[in-house]
Design a protein around this motif. Structure first.
Motif, mmCIF file in Angstrom:
data_model
loop_
_atom_site.group_PDB
_atom_site.id
_atom_site.type_symbol
_atom_site.label_atom_id
_atom_site.label_comp_id
_atom_site.label_asym_id
_atom_site.label_seq_id
_atom_site.Cartn_x
_atom_site.Cartn_y
_atom_site.Cartn_z
ATOM 1 N N ALA A 1 97.843 -81.283 -16.952
ATOM 2 C CA ALA A 1 99.015 -82.145 -16.757
ATOM 3 C C ALA A 1 98.794 -83.235 -15.716
ATOM 4 O O ALA A 1 99.543 -83.354 -14.746
ATOM 5 N N ARG A 2 97.760 -84.038 -15.921
ATOM 6 C CA ARG A 2 97.525 -85.193 -15.040
ATOM 7 C C ARG A 2 98.111 -86.446 -15.688
ATOM 8 O O ARG A 2 98.062 -86.609 -16.903
ATOM 9 N N GLU A 3 98.660 -87.334 -14.880
ATOM 10 C CA GLU A 3 99.277 -88.552 -15.395
ATOM 11 C C GLU A 3 98.292 -89.716 -15.342
ATOM 12 O O GLU A 3 97.613 -89.920 -14.334
ATOM 13 N N THR B 1 102.751 -94.197 -19.574
ATOM 14 C CA THR B 1 102.189 -93.100 -18.804
ATOM 15 C C THR B 1 102.003 -91.899 -19.711
ATOM 16 O O THR B 1 102.966 -91.419 -20.321
ATOM 17 N N ILE C 1 100.507 -87.910 -20.236
ATOM 18 C CA ILE C 1 100.187 -86.666 -19.548
ATOM 19 C C ILE C 1 99.019 -86.026 -20.297
ATOM 20 O O ILE C 1 99.094 -85.797 -21.510
ATOM 21 N N ASP D 1 95.721 -85.723 -24.798
ATOM 22 C CA ASP D 1 97.070 -86.232 -24.544
ATOM 23 C C ASP D 1 98.095 -85.185 -24.981
ATOM 24 O O ASP D 1 98.202 -84.859 -26.165
ATOM 25 N N THR E 1 101.423 -85.438 -24.060
ATOM 26 C CA THR E 1 102.731 -86.021 -23.765
ATOM 27 C C THR E 1 103.782 -85.563 -24.763
ATOM 28 O O THR E 1 104.868 -85.110 -24.390
ATOM 29 N N ARG F 1 104.708 -81.814 -24.471
ATOM 30 C CA ARG F 1 105.602 -81.515 -23.349
ATOM 31 C C ARG F 1 107.015 -82.003 -23.639
ATOM 32 O O ARG F 1 108.001 -81.326 -23.298
#
Length: 268
Positions: free
Chosen positions: A141-143, A152, A154, A178, A180, A183
């Motif tokens: 979970a790094r942006e 942006t 995740i 990815d 994103t 999530r």
């Protein structure tokens, strides 16, 4: 990782013969980076062709395995990056271009600190150095914000050492997935579940095969069945008795198979 190793074997023959040794982490001053020029023409119109030009062997000939590996890397949905012992980028696939909003032509041959100084200072340099020491690190979970679109993403990132075909450590490889949408979907389902738990009406959720994956507290109270008892079974298999209406089950089944909603009164 095997694909990256296969590609690295070609890169090693092309001039990256100085490997990071397992006994010492001290780096020599980096030599000038001179990637082979990308020939013009239809053979190099795609990102896969650019990767081939940068990682081709000395003779210019490419094995079938290398061609396949290069095509897979170029077409992968996950971001794939490789770097040498001085943290200079040696491969930057199209998925990385989308995540970072930076084309490969702007990063190949340049260092991490030159291209992404803020990320390098915050966490990325440590991950690269761990890979260069022979370690594998996973960073969930790094942006990452795209420079071109501002979006942006995740990502789940993993960095590990990169070895050539002879087992010599020549750098590192990173893969970025990815997550994103995953999530966002998980958060949306969590909100829906919280709402469903507050209603007095029974709610049951199934997967695409019609098997139960979730029920709310009201459903358990009304039917007497717990989620543990019914998970993996179809609703019709557990809500069926001598007074059940067979026609209603047929109508419900046909409506769901057609992707249509059903509303009506049934007797269980």
């Amino acid at each position: 990782l095997e694909l990256a190793t296969l590609l690295a074997s070609g890169s090693s023959r092309a001039g990256h013969r100085d490997a990071v040794t397992r006994s010492s982490h001290q780096r020599r001053p980096p030599p000038s980076f001179m990637p082979p020029a990308v020939p013009s023409g239809p053979d190099f119109a795609s990102p896969a062709g650019e990767v081939t030009a940068l990682l081709g062997d000395e003779s210019g000939g490419r094995s079938a395995a290398q061609e396949l590996a290069q095509a897979i890397v170029a077409g992968a949905n996950d971001g794939i990056v490789t770097f040498d012992e001085w943290r200079r980028f040696t491969l930057w696939n199209p998925a990385m271009e989308l995540l970072y909003g930076v084309p490969s032509t702007e990063v190949i041959g340049r260092t991490l600190d030159e291209c992404f100084p803020a990320l390098a200072r915050s966490w990325l340099r440590d991950a690269y150095d761990a890979a260069l020491r022979g370690e594998t690190v996973s960073l969930p979970a790094r942006e990452i914000t795209s420079r071109s679109t501002g979006r942006t993403a995740i990502v789940d990132a993993t960095y590990r050492p990169l070895y050539d075909a002879h087992g010599r450590r020549i750098g590192g490889v990173g893969t970025l997935r990815d997550i994103t949408r995953e999530r966002e979907t998980a958060h949306r389902l969590a909100r829906l579940s919280a709402i469903a738990e507050q209603t007095n009406e029974g709610v049951v959720m199934t997967d695409a095969a019609g098997c139960i994956v979730w029920v709310n507290a009201a459903w358990q109270r009304i039917t007497g069945w717990t989620l543990i008892e019914v998970a993996g079974r179809t609703p019709g298999a557990v809500l069926r008795g001598p007074y059940s209406l067979p026609d209603a089950r047929v109508v419900i089944r046909e409506a769901l198979a057609a992707g249509q909603p059903y509303s009506g009164t049934i007797v269980n």
